[in-house]
Motif scaffolding. Structure first.
Motif, PDB file in Angstrom:
ATOM      1  N   ASP A  19       0.837  -1.199   0.000  1.00 40.24           N
ATOM      2  CA  ASP A  19       0.000   0.000   0.000  1.00 40.24           C
ATOM      3  C   ASP A  19       0.871   1.248   0.000  1.00 40.24           C
ATOM      4  OD1 ASP A  19      -2.466  -1.375   0.036  1.00 40.24           O
ATOM      5  OD2 ASP A  19      -2.264  -1.724   2.184  1.00 40.24           O
ATOM      6  N   GLU A  20       1.180   1.744  -1.196  1.00 40.93           N
ATOM      7  CA  GLU A  20       2.060   2.897  -1.342  1.00 40.93           C
ATOM      8  C   GLU A  20       1.290   4.214  -1.381  1.00 40.93           C
ATOM      9  OE1 GLU A  20       5.373   2.766  -1.321  1.00 40.93           O
ATOM     10  OE2 GLU A  20       5.280   0.591  -1.034  1.00 40.93           O
ATOM     11  N   PHE A  21      -0.033   4.148  -1.266  1.00 41.15           N
ATOM     12  CA  PHE A  21      -0.838   5.365  -1.293  1.00 41.15           C
ATOM     13  C   PHE A  21      -2.195   5.065  -0.680  1.00 41.15           C
ATOM     14  CE2 PHE A  21      -1.335   3.068  -5.246  1.00 41.15           C
ATOM     15  CZ  PHE A  21      -2.706   3.065  -5.491  1.00 41.15           C
ATOM     16  N   THR A  22      -2.948   6.119  -0.399  1.00 39.44           N
ATOM     17  CA  THR A  22      -4.321   5.977   0.074  1.00 39.44           C
ATOM     18  C   THR A  22      -5.264   6.637  -0.920  1.00 39.44           C
ATOM     19  OG1 THR A  22      -4.214   8.026   1.378  1.00 39.44           O
ATOM     20  CG2 THR A  22      -3.641   5.961   2.496  1.00 39.44           C
ATOM     21  N   VAL A  23      -6.512   6.206  -0.900  1.00 35.71           N
ATOM     22  CA  VAL A  23      -7.548   6.759  -1.771  1.00 35.71           C
ATOM     23  C   VAL A  23      -8.685   7.254  -0.883  1.00 35.71           C
ATOM     24  CG1 VAL A  23      -9.148   6.307  -3.663  1.00 35.71           C
ATOM     25  CG2 VAL A  23      -6.940   5.109  -3.582  1.00 35.71           C
ATOM     26  N   THR A  24      -9.075   8.516  -1.049  1.00 37.21           N
ATOM     27  CA  THR A  24     -10.140   9.099  -0.237  1.00 37.21           C
ATOM     28  C   THR A  24     -11.313   9.489  -1.117  1.00 37.21           C
ATOM     29  OG1 THR A  24      -8.580   9.960   1.396  1.00 37.21           O
ATOM     30  CG2 THR A  24     -10.777  10.933   1.370  1.00 37.21           C
ATOM     31  N   ALA A  25     -12.490   8.960  -0.793  1.00 35.14           N
ATOM     32  CA  ALA A  25     -13.728   9.279  -1.506  1.00 35.14           C
ATOM     33  C   ALA A  25     -14.534  10.267  -0.678  1.00 35.14           C
ATOM     34  CB  ALA A  25     -14.539   8.014  -1.758  1.00 35.14           C
ATOM     35  N   HIS A  26     -14.914  11.374  -1.296  1.00 31.09           N
ATOM     36  CA  HIS A  26     -15.699  12.398  -0.624  1.00 31.09           C
ATOM     37  C   HIS A  26     -17.157  12.319  -1.073  1.00 31.09           C
ATOM     38  CE1 HIS A  26     -12.174  14.690   0.937  1.00 31.09           C
ATOM     39  NE2 HIS A  26     -11.584  14.135  -0.121  1.00 31.09           N
ATOM     40  N   THR A  27     -18.064  12.447  -0.115  1.00 22.22           N
ATOM     41  CA  THR A  27     -19.493  12.518  -0.404  1.00 22.22           C
ATOM     42  C   THR A  27     -20.054  13.761   0.285  1.00 22.22           C
ATOM     43  OG1 THR A  27     -20.200  11.264   1.544  1.00 22.22           O
ATOM     44  CG2 THR A  27     -19.589   9.991  -0.428  1.00 22.22           C
TER      45      THR A  27
END
Length: 250
Positions: free
Chosen positions: A229-237
């Motif tokens: 896991d070299e990065f994170t993903v953020t989903a905005h609602t």
């Protein structure tokens, strides 16, 4: 064998067991790739080292990928921007026609602006997710009207939608060598997701594109093809946000 066993201890994902959904997604991806490869010639042209995390399993493997025209990768990376500009199907119709002509997942007999599901511009490079005449969905990345890299995303069968406000990860990869290496990530997004951002472990932030149930981004560097896991993903609602590690995404 002793060397392999010693190396296995260093694998940070060695204890991760893919879920049934991730295994099914991986098998479907491999079957689509094999089914669309013409018998008379290779589907992909070699373009340097490639690493693909197959169907979000977090398992990396070496493969070959379609080659961009000479110099296009360098041009794309040199002009890359962390924030994309959204494009319409009319604005990228020439690029979509080039993408449609590719034999990846079958060549389109006709390409219309409405076939383009998502399109973004980062510097000189355009990324397109589009539906071909046969219903298959592909991604194409190129510079101007010349030389596209293509990847099949579906075989025409609808993919299971994400839960409300959530994302799925359909594929991530990196290819190239050294300063010419870049990464790519594509997935599905619930309609409630308004924006998506990636944060790399070095602190860099990338805004992904999201439209019509799909999301994606590309960037210079190897992180997309790493098995860890070299990065994170953020989903905005409208009501908040959810942050994922790639290995946590269905």
């Amino acid at each position: 064998m002793n060397d392999l066993e010693e190396l296995a201890v260093l694998d940070p994902a060695r204890h991760n067991e893919p879920t049934d959904a991730q295994w099914n997604r991986s098998r479907a991806f491999v079957e689509r790739t094999m089914a669309s490869a013409p018998a008379s010639r290779p589907r992909w042209l070699a373009a340097g080292a490639v690493t693909v995390a197959a169907a979000a399993l977090g398992v990396a493997g070496a493969v070959v990928v379609p080659a961009l025209f000479p110099g296009a990768t360098q041009q794309a990376i040199a002009s890359w921007t962390a924030v994309p500009t959204a494009r319409t199907g009319d604005q990228v119709l020439d690029q979509a026609k080039t993408c449609g002509k590719s034999d990846v997942e079958g060549s389109s007999t006709q390409v219309r602006p409405s076939d383009v599901i998502l399109a973004e511009q980062r510097g000189d490079a355009t990324m397109i997710i589009m539906r071909k005449t046969n219903g298959h969905i592909v991604e194409c990345l190129g510079v101007g009207d010349a030389g596209f890299a293509s990847m099949g995303l579906t075989d025409g069968t609808p993919l299971p939608p994400p839960p409300a406000g959530k994302l799925t990860l359909e594929t991530r990869s990196s290819y190239g060598d050294g300063d010419d290496m870049f990464s790519n990530i594509i997935g599905l997004a619930d309609p409630g997701v308004t924006s998506i951002e990636l944060r790399l472990n070095d602190g860099g932030t990338i805004q992904a594109s999201v439209k019509d149930g799909w999301w994606g981004a590309w960037w210079p560097g190897p992180e997309g093809g790493e098995g860890t896991d070299e990065f994170t993903v953020t989903a905005h609602t409208a009501t908040g946000k959810t942050t994922y590690l790639p290995s946590e995404m269905p």
